[in-house]
Scaffold this motif. Structure first.
Motif, PDB file in Angstrom:
ATOM      1  N   GLY A   1      12.421   9.435   2.863  1.00 42.90           N
ATOM      2  CA  GLY A   1      11.823  10.254   3.909  1.00 42.90           C
ATOM      3  C   GLY A   1      10.444  10.798   3.601  1.00 42.90           C
ATOM      4  N   GLU A   2       9.890  10.432   2.436  1.00 40.32           N
ATOM      5  CA  GLU A   2       8.585  10.965   2.022  1.00 40.32           C
ATOM      6  C   GLU A   2       7.536   9.863   2.021  1.00 40.32           C
ATOM      7  OE1 GLU A   2       9.308  12.380  -1.914  1.00 40.32           O
ATOM      8  OE2 GLU A   2      11.198  13.322  -1.316  1.00 40.32           O
ATOM      9  N   PRO A   3       6.322  10.143   2.515  1.00 41.05           N
ATOM     10  CA  PRO A   3       5.233   9.169   2.335  1.00 41.05           C
ATOM     11  C   PRO A   3       5.008   8.929   0.847  1.00 41.05           C
ATOM     12  CG  PRO A   3       4.605  10.887   3.894  1.00 41.05           C
ATOM     13  CD  PRO A   3       5.887  11.344   3.242  1.00 41.05           C
ATOM     14  N   GLU A   4       5.030   7.687   0.418  1.00 47.15           N
ATOM     15  CA  GLU A   4       4.935   7.396  -1.015  1.00 47.15           C
ATOM     16  C   GLU A   4       3.598   7.837  -1.602  1.00 47.15           C
ATOM     17  OE1 GLU A   4       6.415   3.795  -3.968  1.00 47.15           O
ATOM     18  OE2 GLU A   4       6.097   3.405  -1.847  1.00 47.15           O
ATOM     19  N   ILE A   5       2.569   7.912  -0.782  1.00 45.07           N
ATOM     20  CA  ILE A   5       1.265   8.336  -1.276  1.00 45.07           C
ATOM     21  C   ILE A   5       1.321   9.776  -1.783  1.00 45.07           C
ATOM     22  CG2 ILE A   5       0.394   9.141   0.959  1.00 45.07           C
ATOM     23  CD1 ILE A   5      -1.598   7.247  -1.778  1.00 45.07           C
ATOM     24  N   TRP A   6       2.244  10.588  -1.249  1.00 42.84           N
ATOM     25  CA  TRP A   6       2.392  11.957  -1.744  1.00 42.84           C
ATOM     26  C   TRP A   6       2.695  11.969  -3.239  1.00 42.84           C
ATOM     27  CZ3 TRP A   6       5.918  15.047   2.197  1.00 42.84           C
ATOM     28  CH2 TRP A   6       5.226  15.212   3.402  1.00 42.84           C
ATOM     29  N   TRP A   7       3.423  10.961  -3.712  1.00 41.76           N
ATOM     30  CA  TRP A   7       3.853  10.942  -5.106  1.00 41.76           C
ATOM     31  C   TRP A   7       2.674  10.788  -6.056  1.00 41.76           C
ATOM     32  CZ3 TRP A   7       8.614   7.117  -4.745  1.00 41.76           C
ATOM     33  CH2 TRP A   7       9.569   7.685  -3.880  1.00 41.76           C
TER      34      TRP A   7
ATOM     35  N   LEU B   1       0.845  -1.186   0.000  1.00 34.17           N
ATOM     36  CA  LEU B   1       0.000   0.000   0.000  1.00 34.17           C
ATOM     37  C   LEU B   1       0.885   1.242   0.000  1.00 34.17           C
ATOM     38  CD1 LEU B   1      -2.841  -0.943   2.502  1.00 34.17           C
ATOM     39  CD2 LEU B   1      -3.168  -0.164   0.148  1.00 34.17           C
ATOM     40  N   ALA B   2       0.597   2.173  -0.885  1.00 38.17           N
ATOM     41  CA  ALA B   2       1.404   3.394  -0.960  1.00 38.17           C
ATOM     42  C   ALA B   2       1.332   4.190   0.335  1.00 38.17           C
ATOM     43  CB  ALA B   2       0.948   4.253  -2.137  1.00 38.17           C
ATOM     44  N   THR B   3       0.237   4.040   1.072  1.00 37.09           N
ATOM     45  CA  THR B   3       0.099   4.757   2.344  1.00 37.09           C
ATOM     46  C   THR B   3       1.002   4.187   3.430  1.00 37.09           C
ATOM     47  OG1 THR B   3      -1.785   3.316   2.861  1.00 37.09           O
ATOM     48  CG2 THR B   3      -2.280   5.488   1.932  1.00 37.09           C
ATOM     49  N   SER B   4       1.546   2.992   3.210  1.00 36.36           N
ATOM     50  CA  SER B   4       2.337   2.323   4.249  1.00 36.36           C
ATOM     51  C   SER B   4       3.838   2.477   4.061  1.00 36.36           C
ATOM     52  CB  SER B   4       2.000   0.829   4.274  1.00 36.36           C
ATOM     53  OG  SER B   4       2.464   0.186   3.089  1.00 36.36           O
ATOM     54  N   MET B   5       4.263   3.109   2.993  1.00 35.69           N
ATOM     55  CA  MET B   5       5.688   3.141   2.655  1.00 35.69           C
ATOM     56  C   MET B   5       6.212   4.575   2.608  1.00 35.69           C
ATOM     57  SD  MET B   5       8.475   1.497   1.839  1.00 35.69           S
ATOM     58  CE  MET B   5       7.960  -0.161   1.368  1.00 35.69           C
ATOM     59  N   ARG B   6       7.396   4.749   3.152  1.00 33.84           N
ATOM     60  CA  ARG B   6       8.127   6.019   3.024  1.00 33.84           C
ATOM     61  C   ARG B   6       9.393   5.746   2.235  1.00 33.84           C
ATOM     62  NH1 ARG B   6       6.452  10.016   6.700  1.00 33.84           N
ATOM     63  NH2 ARG B   6       8.414  11.132   6.448  1.00 33.84           N
ATOM     64  N   LYS B   7       9.670   6.587   1.256  1.00 32.88           N
ATOM     65  CA  LYS B   7      10.902   6.485   0.485  1.00 32.88           C
ATOM     66  C   LYS B   7      11.593   7.840   0.496  1.00 32.88           C
ATOM     67  CE  LYS B   7       9.937   2.682  -2.704  1.00 32.88           C
ATOM     68  NZ  LYS B   7       9.916   2.275  -4.126  1.00 32.88           N
TER      69      LYS B   7
ATOM     70  N   SER C   1      -6.567   2.736  -1.982  1.00 36.83           N
ATOM     71  CA  SER C   1      -6.638   1.901  -3.186  1.00 36.83           C
ATOM     72  C   SER C   1      -5.374   2.025  -4.041  1.00 36.83           C
ATOM     73  CB  SER C   1      -7.856   2.281  -4.036  1.00 36.83           C
ATOM     74  OG  SER C   1      -7.694   3.574  -4.601  1.00 36.83           O
ATOM     75  N   ILE C   2      -4.430   2.861  -3.630  1.00 38.48           N
ATOM     76  CA  ILE C   2      -3.204   3.068  -4.387  1.00 38.48           C
ATOM     77  C   ILE C   2      -2.118   2.119  -3.879  1.00 38.48           C
ATOM     78  CG2 ILE C   2      -1.416   4.687  -5.094  1.00 38.48           C
ATOM     79  CD1 ILE C   2      -4.170   5.324  -6.241  1.00 38.48           C
ATOM     80  N   TYR C   3      -1.621   1.300  -4.780  1.00 38.84           N
ATOM     81  CA  TYR C   3      -0.549   0.349  -4.462  1.00 38.84           C
ATOM     82  C   TYR C   3       0.710   0.714  -5.248  1.00 38.84           C
ATOM     83  CZ  TYR C   3      -3.894  -2.799  -2.179  1.00 38.84           C
ATOM     84  OH  TYR C   3      -4.825  -3.348  -1.329  1.00 38.84           O
ATOM     85  N   ALA C   4       1.832   0.262  -4.718  1.00 38.15           N
ATOM     86  CA  ALA C   4       3.107   0.510  -5.379  1.00 38.15           C
ATOM     87  C   ALA C   4       3.979  -0.745  -5.299  1.00 38.15           C
ATOM     88  CB  ALA C   4       3.819   1.694  -4.718  1.00 38.15           C
ATOM     89  N   GLY C   5       5.088  -0.735  -6.003  1.00 40.01           N
ATOM     90  CA  GLY C   5       6.012  -1.861  -6.005  1.00 40.01           C
ATOM     91  C   GLY C   5       7.040  -1.654  -7.102  1.00 40.01           C
TER      92      GLY C   5
END
Length: 295
Positions: A126-132, A118-124, A177-181
């Motif tokens: 130093g940024e929450p990935e959902i921001w992207w 889940l994009a809401t669960s990951m930081r890359k 609903s936004i996923y990443a990988g």
């Protein structure tokens, strides 16, 4: 029939060698970054070892141009109805076992090999990935990897956070609903056909991802993880990747020091491989894989 789709942007002699090795068992489809320097001799060799070769997009890291190139490549491979399974790799990937072993592994499976979260669960970085995804970015016009691009990125984050920008809300999409990988995937025909058809028939998704950062690592995960195909996703992708800094690169450029980990694990593909740094590793792998290099 299985197809390998290669997104390449440099080291063309290595890309040619990669395609040549894999062409013994797979149909090869290549997209070469439009701005890449290529000689007439290299172009002839690429066309000879690939089923289809295109050089349509000026690909920039983190931009939507990668998604455009990927989808065009997928459509080309889908045009051949005999292709039943598809492997998306980069020009810096490498087979860690023989092409025949890779082909055999995927020959009788309907699983999708793709990691996701889940994009809401990951930081890359130093940024929450959902921001992207919820903020607006334009890295088809701005080179994110330059000093200016890095400063520009920080300003975009600061301003849009202060203004409470959320384009997902604008299009009625839940953040959950936004996923990443990772972009690289091994996928059967029915799942790939579904993903492309769904994406193209839901223009709000393209409006979201075309103005996102690193959307190449989100669009396919988001479509498939919100569908019945999610139950067929296997998160063990059999890719050996070292997410550390080595040889001036992150992910690390693989060398002979990675040999033991590779041969001790359940790996089919390796990333990143770059000659001449990876020469000895390739030689060691060829020695244990009786297939050896294709001439």
């Amino acid at each position: 029939m299985q197809a390998v789709l290669i997104l390449a942007h440099k080291n063309l002699d290595q890309v040619i060698e990669l395609a040549n090795r894999l062409s013994t068992n797979f149909e090869i489809y290549i997209h070469l970054d439009k701005k890449a320097d290529i000689t007439k001799n290299q172009l002839q060799k690429l066309k000879k070892v690939s089923k289809e070769y295109i050089s349509k997009y000026d690909v920039k890291w983190g931009s939507y141009s990668i998604v455009r190139a990927t989808i065009d490549l997928m459509k080309l491979a889908l045009n051949n109805k005999q292709n039943t399974y598809f492997h998306l790799i980069s020009g810096q990937d490498w087979p860690l076992v023989s092409p025949q072993d890779i082909y055999s592994y995927f020959e009788n499976t309907n699983l999708i090999f793709m990691n996701y979260w889940l994009a809401t669960s990951m930081r890359k970085t130093g940024e929450p990935e959902i921001w992207w995804t919820k903020y607006y970015f334009n890295y088809d016009q701005i080179n994110r990897r330059t000093t200016f691009g890095k400063v520009y990125h920080r300003l975009l984050l600061l301003i849009q956070t202060m203004l409470r920008v959320n384009k997902l809300k604008k299009y009625g999409i839940e953040e959950s609903s936004i996923y990443a990988g990772q972009e690289w995937v091994d996928i059967p025909r029915d799942a790939l056909e579904y993903a492309i058809e769904y994406y193209e028939h839901h223009p709000s998704l393209e409006k979201i991802f075309s103005t996102s950062f690193c959307s190449d690592e989100m669009w396919l995960q988001t479509v498939l993880c919100n569908s019945e195909f999610k139950s067929r996703i296997e998160k063990n992708t059999h890719h050996y990747i070292e997410m550390i800094e080595k040889h001036g690169s992150r992910p690390a450029i693989l060398d002979e020091e990675d040999y033991y980990k590779i041969t001790s694990g359940d790996y089919l593909w390796g990333r990143k491989v770059e000659r001449p740094i990876s020469d000895k590793l390739i030689q060691m792998l060829d020695k244990i894989n009786q297939d050896g290099p294709t001439q």
